[in-house]
Design a protein around this motif. Structure first.
Motif, PDB file in Angstrom:
ATOM      1  N   VAL A   1       0.780  -1.156   0.067  1.00 60.19           N
ATOM      2  CA  VAL A   1       0.173  -0.013   0.067  1.00 60.19           C
ATOM      3  C   VAL A   1       0.757   1.083  -0.200  1.00 60.19           C
ATOM      4  N   VAL A   2       0.622   2.147  -0.941  1.00 60.35           N
ATOM      5  CA  VAL A   2       1.727   3.239  -1.042  1.00 60.35           C
ATOM      6  C   VAL A   2       0.456   4.392  -1.123  1.00 60.35           C
ATOM      7  N   ASP A   3       0.931   5.524  -0.335  1.00 66.05           N
ATOM      8  CA  ASP A   3      -0.105   6.592  -0.229  1.00 66.05           C
ATOM      9  C   ASP A   3      -1.332   6.377  -0.197  1.00 66.05           C
ATOM     10  N   ARG A   4      -1.857   5.435   0.277  1.00 61.06           N
ATOM     11  CA  ARG A   4      -3.246   5.036   0.686  1.00 61.06           C
ATOM     12  C   ARG A   4      -3.854   4.354  -0.653  1.00 61.06           C
ATOM     13  N   GLU A   5      -3.058   3.967  -1.432  1.00 57.12           N
ATOM     14  CA  GLU A   5      -3.443   3.182  -2.729  1.00 57.12           C
ATOM     15  C   GLU A   5      -2.735   1.686  -2.772  1.00 57.12           C
ATOM     16  N   ILE A   6      -3.717   0.670  -2.864  1.00 54.33           N
ATOM     17  CA  ILE A   6      -3.252  -0.570  -2.831  1.00 54.33           C
ATOM     18  C   ILE A   6      -2.564  -0.980  -4.145  1.00 54.33           C
TER      19      ILE A   6
ATOM     20  N   ASP B   1      -0.644  -4.082  -4.414  1.00 59.27           N
ATOM     21  CA  ASP B   1      -0.586  -5.536  -4.351  1.00 59.27           C
ATOM     22  C   ASP B   1      -1.703  -5.905  -3.683  1.00 59.27           C
ATOM     23  N   ILE B   2      -2.975  -6.259  -4.447  1.00 60.46           N
ATOM     24  CA  ILE B   2      -4.145  -6.948  -3.842  1.00 60.46           C
ATOM     25  C   ILE B   2      -3.986  -8.138  -3.327  1.00 60.46           C
ATOM     26  N   GLU B   3      -3.102  -9.099  -4.031  1.00 57.58           N
ATOM     27  CA  GLU B   3      -2.645 -10.358  -3.283  1.00 57.58           C
ATOM     28  C   GLU B   3      -2.184 -10.205  -1.999  1.00 57.58           C
ATOM     29  N   SER B   4      -1.280  -9.542  -1.609  1.00 54.41           N
ATOM     30  CA  SER B   4      -0.617  -9.509  -0.703  1.00 54.41           C
ATOM     31  C   SER B   4      -1.445  -8.676   0.611  1.00 54.41           C
ATOM     32  N   VAL B   5      -2.086  -7.595   0.158  1.00 58.58           N
ATOM     33  CA  VAL B   5      -3.168  -7.006   1.189  1.00 58.58           C
ATOM     34  C   VAL B   5      -4.096  -8.140   1.600  1.00 58.58           C
TER      35      VAL B   5
ATOM     36  N   ALA C   1      -3.691 -11.229   1.780  1.00 58.71           N
ATOM     37  CA  ALA C   1      -3.191 -12.293   2.559  1.00 58.71           C
ATOM     38  C   ALA C   1      -3.014 -11.883   4.054  1.00 58.71           C
ATOM     39  N   VAL C   2      -2.807 -10.315   4.073  1.00 58.63           N
ATOM     40  CA  VAL C   2      -2.930  -9.816   5.395  1.00 58.63           C
ATOM     41  C   VAL C   2      -4.348  -9.700   6.136  1.00 58.63           C
ATOM     42  N   ILE C   3      -5.226  -9.570   5.290  1.00 59.32           N
ATOM     43  CA  ILE C   3      -6.704  -9.546   5.875  1.00 59.32           C
ATOM     44  C   ILE C   3      -6.970 -10.870   6.179  1.00 59.32           C
ATOM     45  N   ALA C   4      -6.643 -11.834   5.420  1.00 54.95           N
ATOM     46  CA  ALA C   4      -7.075 -13.048   5.782  1.00 54.95           C
ATOM     47  C   ALA C   4      -6.344 -13.534   7.234  1.00 54.95           C
ATOM     48  N   LYS C   5      -5.251 -12.989   7.471  1.00 52.80           N
ATOM     49  CA  LYS C   5      -4.854 -13.018   8.890  1.00 52.80           C
ATOM     50  C   LYS C   5      -5.512 -12.579   9.976  1.00 52.80           C
ATOM     51  N   LEU C   6      -6.022 -11.242   9.488  1.00 52.82           N
ATOM     52  CA  LEU C   6      -6.933 -10.600  10.562  1.00 52.82           C
ATOM     53  C   LEU C   6      -8.347 -11.442  10.722  1.00 52.82           C
ATOM     54  N   ARG C   7      -8.759 -12.083   9.648  1.00 55.99           N
ATOM     55  CA  ARG C   7      -9.914 -13.007   9.408  1.00 55.99           C
ATOM     56  C   ARG C   7      -9.879 -14.157  10.507  1.00 55.99           C
ATOM     57  N   LYS C   8      -8.740 -14.538  10.503  1.00 54.08           N
ATOM     58  CA  LYS C   8      -8.553 -15.956  11.634  1.00 54.08           C
ATOM     59  C   LYS C   8      -8.766 -15.479  12.879  1.00 54.08           C
ATOM     60  N   LYS C   9      -8.349 -14.289  13.133  1.00 57.28           N
ATOM     61  CA  LYS C   9      -8.445 -13.625  14.640  1.00 57.28           C
ATOM     62  C   LYS C   9      -9.550 -12.976  15.117  1.00 57.28           C
TER      63      LYS C   9
ATOM     64  N   ALA D   1      -9.481  -7.043  -2.135  1.00 57.16           N
ATOM     65  CA  ALA D   1      -8.815  -7.237  -0.997  1.00 57.16           C
ATOM     66  C   ALA D   1      -9.442  -7.942   0.104  1.00 57.16           C
ATOM     67  N   LEU D   2     -10.755  -7.295   0.314  1.00 56.73           N
ATOM     68  CA  LEU D   2     -11.421  -7.788   1.411  1.00 56.73           C
ATOM     69  C   LEU D   2     -12.072  -9.288   1.084  1.00 56.73           C
ATOM     70  N   GLU D   3     -12.318  -9.389  -0.144  1.00 62.06           N
ATOM     71  CA  GLU D   3     -12.934 -10.759  -0.718  1.00 62.06           C
ATOM     72  C   GLU D   3     -11.715 -11.622  -0.688  1.00 62.06           C
ATOM     73  N   ALA D   4     -10.501 -11.257  -0.885  1.00 63.32           N
ATOM     74  CA  ALA D   4      -9.459 -12.153  -0.915  1.00 63.32           C
ATOM     75  C   ALA D   4      -9.046 -12.658   0.561  1.00 63.32           C
ATOM     76  N   GLY D   5      -9.465 -11.814   1.666  1.00 67.27           N
ATOM     77  CA  GLY D   5      -9.304 -12.162   2.847  1.00 67.27           C
ATOM     78  C   GLY D   5     -10.430 -12.850   3.526  1.00 67.27           C
ATOM     79  N   ASP D   6     -11.392 -13.340   2.604  1.00 71.83           N
ATOM     80  CA  ASP D   6     -12.425 -14.067   3.123  1.00 71.83           C
ATOM     81  C   ASP D   6     -13.604 -13.089   3.987  1.00 71.83           C
ATOM     82  N   PHE D   7     -13.811 -11.709   3.507  1.00 76.57           N
ATOM     83  CA  PHE D   7     -14.633 -11.050   4.051  1.00 76.57           C
ATOM     84  C   PHE D   7     -15.788 -10.683   3.039  1.00 76.57           C
ATOM     85  N   GLN D   8     -16.830 -10.446   3.011  1.00 79.75           N
ATOM     86  CA  GLN D   8     -17.735  -9.772   2.217  1.00 79.75           C
ATOM     87  C   GLN D   8     -17.575  -8.149   2.516  1.00 79.75           C
ATOM     88  N   ALA D   9     -17.397  -7.475   1.416  1.00 77.11           N
ATOM     89  CA  ALA D   9     -17.331  -5.840   1.394  1.00 77.11           C
ATOM     90  C   ALA D   9     -18.840  -5.154   1.256  1.00 77.11           C
TER      91      ALA D   9
END
Length: 359
Positions: free
Chosen positions: A50-55, A57-61, A63-71, A158-166
């Motif tokens: 994420v650079v200057d508030r713009e994503i 790399d959707i895949e990397s972001v 993956a991070v959100i998927a980690k949040l999802r597990k917690k 990115a949210l959907e890749a992390g298993d959330f529904q936006a």
């Protein structure tokens, strides 16, 4: 382009703040005595994702959100995120008070070309009816928001890749303003009628916003943040960026770092905030800022609260949106207290669970 119907929420939403340094998640519920924080989580973001508030790399972001999802509680599958930056446009327009919500949507679509300085096929629009115009009761004030569709779609993906529904993509300054209401009890009683500036200091961008008697009246981004402090540690003590970040959080720094790194950064940060206040006063016509609320990761910087109060002569508080909130038994209260100021945006987004939205 504009959705036509208001619909109520049907489940709790996780507020997810996607930053260049980390992603933060907050889940709230509402009890008989007010809001309850049910869960929170923070995960580091790979540099450059994420650079200057713009994503970037959707895949990397994702993956991070998927980690949040597990917690976060498995029951919460819906999420809200936010856009910000120079490509987000907000303005108050005046429409006929007699128009229904559907008629407003149709009229705004017709007039959008003259209201938004971007090609309409590149932006997404939304609006919120505020109140009747004081000077012309035949008109209603309507808050119009526009953002690059590309930015919105990246967050949804990115949210959907992390298993959330936006469910909601909000505007960051509105999320901070919403969380500000939770911090009012930290300020003197008259703050609800005064001008309060909120400074959310991120890794690379600082959001300055202001309220007057509880109404959001101003917001502006500055390209400045806590990463500058980290880079000073890197250059001064010959550490890697990752080592410097860890040293910041664990206070594993030489005794003289206070004079070599901390004091100079304090000075630069104070100058940035003073300049932002001056710009706000000039543009808004306000006479002064009565109170200052500091949030974001850099809010935890040693001595910041006292320094700003003394140097700016403005009563300054480090934000804690959970100050008067009930806390779930599963949460470590000491850990929450350490990171509370970082969670302003995520908390403001989580509050969208309790308001209607266009869907």
């Amino acid at each position: 382009m504009l959705d036509k119907l208001w619909k109520k929420k049907n489940s709790m939403m996780v507020g997810i703040d996607i930053g260049s340094h980390s992603a933060k998640a907050v889940l709230l519920s509402q009890g008989s005595e007010g809001f309850v924080i049910e869960d929170f989580a923070i995960e580091p973001m790979p540099r450059g994702s994420v650079v200057d508030r713009e994503i970037q790399d959707i895949e990397s972001v994702g993956a991070v959100i998927a980690k949040l999802r597990k917690k976060i509680s498995a029951k919460a599958t819906d999420a809200a995120a936010a856009v910000s930056g120079q490509t987000v446009i907000t303005k108050v327009i005046y429409m006929d008070v007699a128009l229904t919500e559907e008629e407003l949507a149709s009229q705004i679509e017709i007039e959008a070309d003259s209201l938004i300085p971007f090609p309409l096929d590149e932006v997404s629009l939304d609006f919120e009816t505020l109140d009747v115009n004081e000077s012309d009761p035949s008109k209603v004030n309507v808050l119009l928001s526009a953002a690059r569709t590309e930015s919105i779609e990246a967050r949804v993906a990115a949210l959907e890749a992390g298993d959330f529904q936006a469910k909601v993509i909000d505007v960051e300054s509105y999320a901070v303003g919403r969380a500000y209401d939770l911090c009012l009890t930290q300020l003197p009683e008259d703050a609800k009628d005064k001008v309060v500036a909120i400074v959310d200091i991120g890794s690379t961008v600082t959001l300055f916003s202001a309220t007057d008697a509880g109404k959001h009246i101003y917001s502006r981004d500055q390209m400045f943040g806590g990463e500058q402090y980290t880079r000073s540690i890197v250059s001064y003590y010959n550490k890697s960026f990752e080592q410097a970040e860890e040293a910041k959080t664990t206070n594993d720094l030489p005794p003289n770092y206070t004079f070599e790194v901390l004091a100079p950064f304090h000075t630069v940060l104070m100058q940035q905030i003073r300049r932002a206040i001056q710009m706000f006063l000039t543009i808004s016509g306000q006479e002064k800022v009565d109170y200052l609320l500091i949030s974001g990761g850099t809010a935890a910087l040693e001595g910041l609260e006292g320094l700003l109060t003394e140097e700016l002569a403005i009563h300054t508080i480090i934000a804690n949106p959970f100050h008067d909130m009930s806390i779930s038994d599963s949460i470590d209260q000491d850990e929450l207290a350490k990171v509370a100021a970082q969670l302003m945006v995520a908390t403001g987004l989580a509050l969208r669970s309790f308001t209607p939205w266009h869907i």
